[in-house]
Design an enzyme around this catalytic site. Structure first.
Site, mmCIF file in Angstrom:
data_model
loop_
_atom_site.group_PDB
_atom_site.id
_atom_site.type_symbol
_atom_site.label_atom_id
_atom_site.label_comp_id
_atom_site.label_asym_id
_atom_site.label_seq_id
_atom_site.Cartn_x
_atom_site.Cartn_y
_atom_site.Cartn_z
ATOM 1 C CG HIS A 56 -0.398 0.140 2.536
ATOM 2 N ND1 HIS A 56 0.454 -0.794 3.086
ATOM 3 C CD2 HIS A 56 -0.525 1.119 3.476
ATOM 4 C CE1 HIS A 56 0.799 -0.403 4.306
ATOM 5 N NE2 HIS A 56 0.235 0.759 4.555
ATOM 6 C CG HIS A 58 -0.073 4.472 4.608
ATOM 7 N ND1 HIS A 58 -0.820 3.718 5.489
ATOM 8 C CD2 HIS A 58 -0.902 5.428 4.122
ATOM 9 C CE1 HIS A 58 -2.059 4.196 5.532
ATOM 10 N NE2 HIS A 58 -2.131 5.225 4.709
ATOM 11 C CG ASP A 60 4.715 3.251 7.417
ATOM 12 O OD1 ASP A 60 3.789 3.740 6.744
ATOM 13 O OD2 ASP A 60 4.531 2.306 8.209
ATOM 14 C CG HIS A 61 4.147 0.171 4.326
ATOM 15 N ND1 HIS A 61 4.126 -1.132 4.763
ATOM 16 C CD2 HIS A 61 3.673 0.921 5.354
ATOM 17 C CE1 HIS A 61 3.641 -1.163 6.000
ATOM 18 N NE2 HIS A 61 3.355 0.073 6.366
ATOM 19 C CG HIS A 114 -4.031 0.375 6.724
ATOM 20 N ND1 HIS A 114 -3.960 0.989 7.958
ATOM 21 C CD2 HIS A 114 -2.849 0.653 6.106
ATOM 22 C CE1 HIS A 114 -2.787 1.613 8.068
ATOM 23 N NE2 HIS A 114 -2.096 1.431 6.954
ATOM 24 C CG ASP A 133 0.583 -1.153 7.753
ATOM 25 O OD1 ASP A 133 1.490 -1.979 7.991
ATOM 26 O OD2 ASP A 133 0.780 0.081 7.725
ATOM 27 C CG HIS A 171 3.827 -1.345 11.469
ATOM 28 N ND1 HIS A 171 4.583 -0.213 11.613
ATOM 29 C CD2 HIS A 171 3.096 -1.166 10.334
ATOM 30 C CE1 HIS A 171 4.319 0.633 10.619
ATOM 31 N NE2 HIS A 171 3.411 0.067 9.837
#
Ligand code: ZN
Ligand code: FE
Length: 255
Positions: A56, A58, A60-61, A114, A133, A171
Protein backbone atom coordinates in the site's frame (compact mmCIF):
# COMPACT_ATOMS: atom_id res chain seq x y z
CA UNK A 1 11.47 -24.67 -5.73
CA UNK A 2 12.84 -23.34 -2.53
CA UNK A 3 12.09 -20.04 -0.87
CA UNK A 4 14.19 -18.34 1.77
CA UNK A 5 12.83 -15.43 3.78
CA UNK A 6 14.82 -12.76 5.59
CA UNK A 7 13.10 -10.47 8.11
CA UNK A 8 14.60 -7.29 9.58
CA UNK A 9 13.57 -4.08 11.32
CA UNK A 10 13.18 -0.69 9.61
CA UNK A 11 12.36 2.84 10.80
CA UNK A 12 10.70 2.94 14.24
CA UNK A 13 8.63 -0.23 14.30
CA UNK A 14 8.33 -1.39 10.67
CA UNK A 15 9.42 -4.74 9.35
CA UNK A 16 11.31 -5.16 6.11
CA UNK A 17 11.37 -8.57 4.47
CA UNK A 18 13.03 -10.27 1.53
CA UNK A 19 11.88 -13.46 -0.20
CA UNK A 20 14.49 -15.26 -2.28
CA UNK A 21 14.20 -18.02 -4.86
CA UNK A 22 17.37 -20.06 -4.44
CA UNK A 23 16.87 -21.73 -7.82
CA UNK A 24 16.93 -18.58 -9.97
CA UNK A 25 18.43 -16.08 -7.53
CA UNK A 26 15.43 -13.76 -7.81
CA UNK A 27 14.79 -11.73 -4.67
CA UNK A 28 11.83 -9.54 -3.80
CA UNK A 29 11.47 -6.98 -1.05
CA UNK A 30 7.94 -6.73 0.27
CA UNK A 31 7.54 -2.97 0.68
CA UNK A 32 10.55 -0.73 1.15
CA UNK A 33 10.18 1.32 4.33
CA UNK A 34 13.68 2.73 3.82
CA UNK A 35 16.60 1.76 1.59
CA UNK A 36 19.49 1.25 4.04
CA UNK A 37 18.19 -1.76 6.04
CA UNK A 38 17.09 -3.44 2.78
CA UNK A 39 20.59 -2.96 1.38
CA UNK A 40 22.14 -4.24 4.60
CA UNK A 41 19.99 -7.40 4.40
CA UNK A 42 20.98 -7.88 0.76
CA UNK A 43 24.63 -7.54 1.70
CA UNK A 44 24.37 -10.06 4.55
CA UNK A 45 22.56 -12.63 2.41
CA UNK A 46 24.44 -11.99 -0.83
CA UNK A 47 21.10 -11.78 -2.63
CA UNK A 48 20.44 -9.37 -5.52
CA UNK A 49 17.22 -7.38 -5.48
CA UNK A 50 15.07 -8.09 -8.55
CA UNK A 51 11.60 -6.97 -7.40
CA UNK A 52 9.77 -4.78 -4.92
CA UNK A 53 6.20 -5.87 -4.16
CA UNK A 54 4.23 -3.02 -2.59
CA UNK A 55 1.25 -3.60 -0.28
CA UNK A 56 0.00 0.00 0.00
CA UNK A 57 0.98 3.61 -0.54
CA UNK A 58 1.83 4.80 2.99
CA UNK A 59 5.21 6.45 3.25
CA UNK A 60 6.55 3.95 5.79
CA UNK A 61 6.09 1.23 3.13
CA UNK A 62 7.33 3.03 0.00
CA UNK A 63 9.97 5.49 1.25
CA UNK A 64 12.91 3.38 0.06
CA UNK A 65 11.62 2.45 -3.40
CA UNK A 66 13.26 5.17 -5.50
CA UNK A 67 16.75 4.71 -4.02
CA UNK A 68 16.55 0.91 -4.36
CA UNK A 69 15.20 1.04 -7.89
CA UNK A 70 17.89 3.40 -9.13
CA UNK A 71 20.57 1.17 -7.61
CA UNK A 72 19.26 -2.32 -8.52
CA UNK A 73 17.01 -1.57 -11.52
CA UNK A 74 14.43 -3.83 -9.90
CA UNK A 75 10.81 -4.18 -10.99
CA UNK A 76 8.24 -2.38 -8.82
CA UNK A 77 4.84 -4.09 -8.51
CA UNK A 78 2.04 -2.13 -6.86
CA UNK A 79 -1.69 -2.35 -6.20
CA UNK A 80 -3.70 -1.05 -9.17
CA UNK A 81 -5.99 0.87 -6.83
CA UNK A 82 -3.28 3.21 -5.57
CA UNK A 83 -0.41 2.99 -8.07
CA UNK A 84 -0.54 6.73 -8.73
CA UNK A 85 0.44 7.36 -5.10
CA UNK A 86 3.46 5.02 -5.27
CA UNK A 87 6.79 6.00 -6.86
CA UNK A 88 8.44 4.26 -9.84
CA UNK A 89 5.75 1.62 -10.47
CA UNK A 90 6.37 -0.81 -13.36
CA UNK A 91 3.38 -3.13 -13.02
CA UNK A 92 0.04 -2.93 -11.32
CA UNK A 93 -1.87 -5.91 -9.94
CA UNK A 94 -5.33 -6.66 -8.60
CA UNK A 95 -7.35 -9.46 -7.01
CA UNK A 96 -6.59 -12.84 -8.54
CA UNK A 97 -3.41 -11.75 -10.34
CA UNK A 98 -0.24 -13.79 -9.93
CA UNK A 99 3.20 -12.28 -9.38
CA UNK A 100 6.34 -14.31 -10.11
CA UNK A 101 9.59 -13.88 -8.23
CA UNK A 102 11.88 -16.20 -10.16
CA UNK A 103 10.08 -19.51 -9.94
CA UNK A 104 8.13 -18.51 -6.83
CA UNK A 105 4.57 -17.39 -7.36
CA UNK A 106 2.31 -15.17 -5.30
CA UNK A 107 -1.43 -14.68 -5.49
CA UNK A 108 -2.64 -11.11 -5.07
CA UNK A 109 -5.40 -10.71 -2.49
CA UNK A 110 -7.15 -7.33 -2.28
CA UNK A 111 -7.56 -6.34 1.37
CA UNK A 112 -9.13 -2.85 1.46
CA UNK A 113 -9.75 -1.08 4.76
CA UNK A 114 -6.47 0.39 6.05
CA UNK A 115 -6.16 1.94 2.58
CA UNK A 116 -8.60 1.43 -0.29
CA UNK A 117 -6.15 -0.29 -2.63
CA UNK A 118 -4.26 -2.36 -0.04
CA UNK A 119 -3.18 -5.82 -1.21
CA UNK A 120 -1.52 -8.87 0.30
CA UNK A 121 0.83 -11.31 -1.46
CA UNK A 122 0.27 -15.01 -0.74
CA UNK A 123 3.14 -17.27 -1.77
CA UNK A 124 1.20 -20.54 -1.50
CA UNK A 125 4.20 -22.75 -2.37
CA UNK A 126 6.32 -21.05 0.27
CA UNK A 127 3.37 -21.13 2.71
CA UNK A 128 3.86 -17.44 3.48
CA UNK A 129 1.65 -14.36 3.19
CA UNK A 130 2.83 -10.75 3.29
CA UNK A 131 -0.07 -8.76 4.61
CA UNK A 132 1.24 -5.21 5.08
CA UNK A 133 -0.90 -3.20 7.49
CA UNK A 134 -4.11 -5.26 7.19
CA UNK A 135 -3.39 -7.96 9.77
CA UNK A 136 -0.91 -7.72 12.63
CA UNK A 137 -0.15 -10.37 15.18
CA UNK A 138 -3.04 -10.10 17.68
CA UNK A 139 -4.15 -6.93 15.90
CA UNK A 140 -5.22 -5.34 12.65
CA UNK A 141 -4.49 -2.07 10.89
CA UNK A 142 -6.35 1.14 11.53
CA UNK A 143 -9.29 1.58 9.21
CA UNK A 144 -8.17 4.81 7.55
CA UNK A 145 -9.52 4.96 3.99
CA UNK A 146 -12.03 2.13 3.83
CA UNK A 147 -15.01 1.10 5.92
CA UNK A 148 -15.18 -1.19 8.93
CA UNK A 149 -17.15 -3.68 6.81
CA UNK A 150 -14.42 -3.71 4.16
CA UNK A 151 -11.76 -4.33 6.79
CA UNK A 152 -13.72 -7.20 8.36
CA UNK A 153 -14.16 -8.78 4.91
CA UNK A 154 -10.44 -8.36 4.21
CA UNK A 155 -9.50 -10.00 7.51
CA UNK A 156 -11.83 -12.92 6.76
CA UNK A 157 -10.07 -13.43 3.42
CA UNK A 158 -6.73 -13.70 5.22
CA UNK A 159 -8.25 -15.91 7.90
CA UNK A 160 -9.35 -18.31 5.15
CA UNK A 161 -5.75 -18.99 4.11
CA UNK A 162 -4.44 -22.43 5.13
CA UNK A 163 -3.67 -22.67 8.85
CA UNK A 164 0.02 -23.35 8.23
CA UNK A 165 0.47 -20.06 6.31
CA UNK A 166 3.18 -17.91 7.93
CA UNK A 167 2.05 -14.31 8.28
CA UNK A 168 4.51 -11.47 7.78
CA UNK A 169 3.03 -8.10 8.72
CA UNK A 170 4.27 -4.53 8.35
CA UNK A 171 4.87 -3.60 11.98
CA UNK A 172 6.05 -4.91 15.34
CA UNK A 173 2.99 -4.01 17.41
CA UNK A 174 2.46 -7.38 19.07
CA UNK A 175 2.87 -6.51 22.77
CA UNK A 176 0.61 -3.46 22.55
CA UNK A 177 -1.94 -5.52 20.63
CA UNK A 178 -1.86 -8.23 23.30
CA UNK A 179 -2.42 -5.69 26.05
CA UNK A 180 -5.55 -4.49 24.27
CA UNK A 181 -6.78 -7.99 23.37
CA UNK A 182 -6.49 -9.09 27.00
CA UNK A 183 -8.78 -6.19 27.96
CA UNK A 184 -11.47 -7.82 25.79
CA UNK A 185 -10.89 -11.54 26.31
CA UNK A 186 -8.58 -12.04 29.27
CA UNK A 187 -9.71 -15.66 29.60
CA UNK A 188 -8.64 -16.77 26.09
CA UNK A 189 -6.04 -19.50 26.73
CA UNK A 190 -4.47 -19.17 23.26
CA UNK A 191 -4.11 -15.42 23.79
CA UNK A 192 -2.55 -15.91 27.24
CA UNK A 193 -0.07 -18.41 25.77
CA UNK A 194 0.74 -15.97 22.97
CA UNK A 195 1.28 -13.21 25.54
CA UNK A 196 3.90 -15.37 27.28
CA UNK A 197 5.58 -16.30 24.04
CA UNK A 198 5.69 -12.72 22.66
CA UNK A 199 7.12 -11.34 25.90
CA UNK A 200 9.90 -13.93 25.76
CA UNK A 201 10.58 -13.11 22.11
CA UNK A 202 10.83 -9.37 22.80
CA UNK A 203 12.96 -9.90 25.93
CA UNK A 204 15.30 -12.08 23.86
CA UNK A 205 15.56 -9.34 21.22
CA UNK A 206 13.95 -11.52 18.54
CA UNK A 207 10.88 -10.92 16.39
CA UNK A 208 7.31 -11.89 17.26
CA UNK A 209 6.60 -12.77 13.62
CA UNK A 210 6.07 -14.75 11.53
CA UNK A 211 3.04 -16.31 13.15
CA UNK A 212 0.72 -18.78 11.47
CA UNK A 213 -2.88 -18.11 10.50
CA UNK A 214 -3.85 -21.14 12.59
CA UNK A 215 -2.37 -19.53 15.72
CA UNK A 216 -3.81 -16.09 14.96
CA UNK A 217 -7.29 -17.50 14.43
CA UNK A 218 -7.33 -18.67 18.03
CA UNK A 219 -5.67 -15.68 19.70
CA UNK A 220 -6.36 -12.56 17.60
CA UNK A 221 -9.52 -10.89 18.90
CA UNK A 222 -10.06 -9.04 15.60
CA UNK A 223 -10.20 -12.35 13.71
CA UNK A 224 -12.64 -13.63 16.34
CA UNK A 225 -15.34 -10.99 15.87
CA UNK A 226 -17.73 -13.81 14.94
CA UNK A 227 -16.98 -15.75 18.15
CA UNK A 228 -19.89 -15.52 20.63
CA UNK A 229 -17.44 -14.87 23.51
CA UNK A 230 -16.07 -11.75 21.81
CA UNK A 231 -19.54 -10.41 20.97
CA UNK A 232 -20.60 -10.92 24.58
CA UNK A 233 -17.41 -9.31 25.91
CA UNK A 234 -18.17 -6.05 24.09
CA UNK A 235 -21.85 -6.09 25.05
CA UNK A 236 -23.08 -7.19 21.61
CA UNK A 237 -24.21 -10.77 22.19
CA UNK A 238 -26.08 -12.01 19.12
CA UNK A 239 -25.05 -9.04 16.96
CA UNK A 240 -23.65 -9.60 13.45
CA UNK A 241 -19.88 -10.08 13.24
CA UNK A 242 -19.25 -6.88 11.26
CA UNK A 243 -20.81 -4.85 14.08
CA UNK A 244 -18.74 -6.68 16.68
CA UNK A 245 -15.60 -6.11 14.62
CA UNK A 246 -16.35 -2.38 14.32
CA UNK A 247 -16.89 -2.11 18.09
CA UNK A 248 -13.61 -3.92 18.86
CA UNK A 249 -11.72 -1.71 16.37
CA UNK A 250 -13.28 1.46 17.88
CA UNK A 251 -12.24 0.34 21.35
CA UNK A 252 -8.69 -0.24 20.16
CA UNK A 253 -8.62 3.27 18.65
CA UNK A 254 -9.45 4.68 22.08
CA UNK A 255 -7.35 2.25 24.14
ZN1 ZN B 1 0.05 1.82 6.48
FE1 FE C 1 2.61 1.03 8.08
Amino acid sequence: MSAEIRLFRCLQDNYGVLIHDSETGATAAIDAPEAAPVEAALKETGWKLTDILVTHHHHDHVGGIEALKSKYKCRVVAPAGEATKIPAVDETVREGDKVSVGKLSANVIETPGHTLGHIAYWFHGAKAAFVGDTLFSIGCGRVIEGTMDQMWDSLKKLRDLPDETAIYCGHEYTLANIKFALSIEGGNAALLARADEAKKQIDAGTFTIPVTIGEEKKANTFLRADAPEVAAAVGLAGAPANKVFAEVRERKNKF
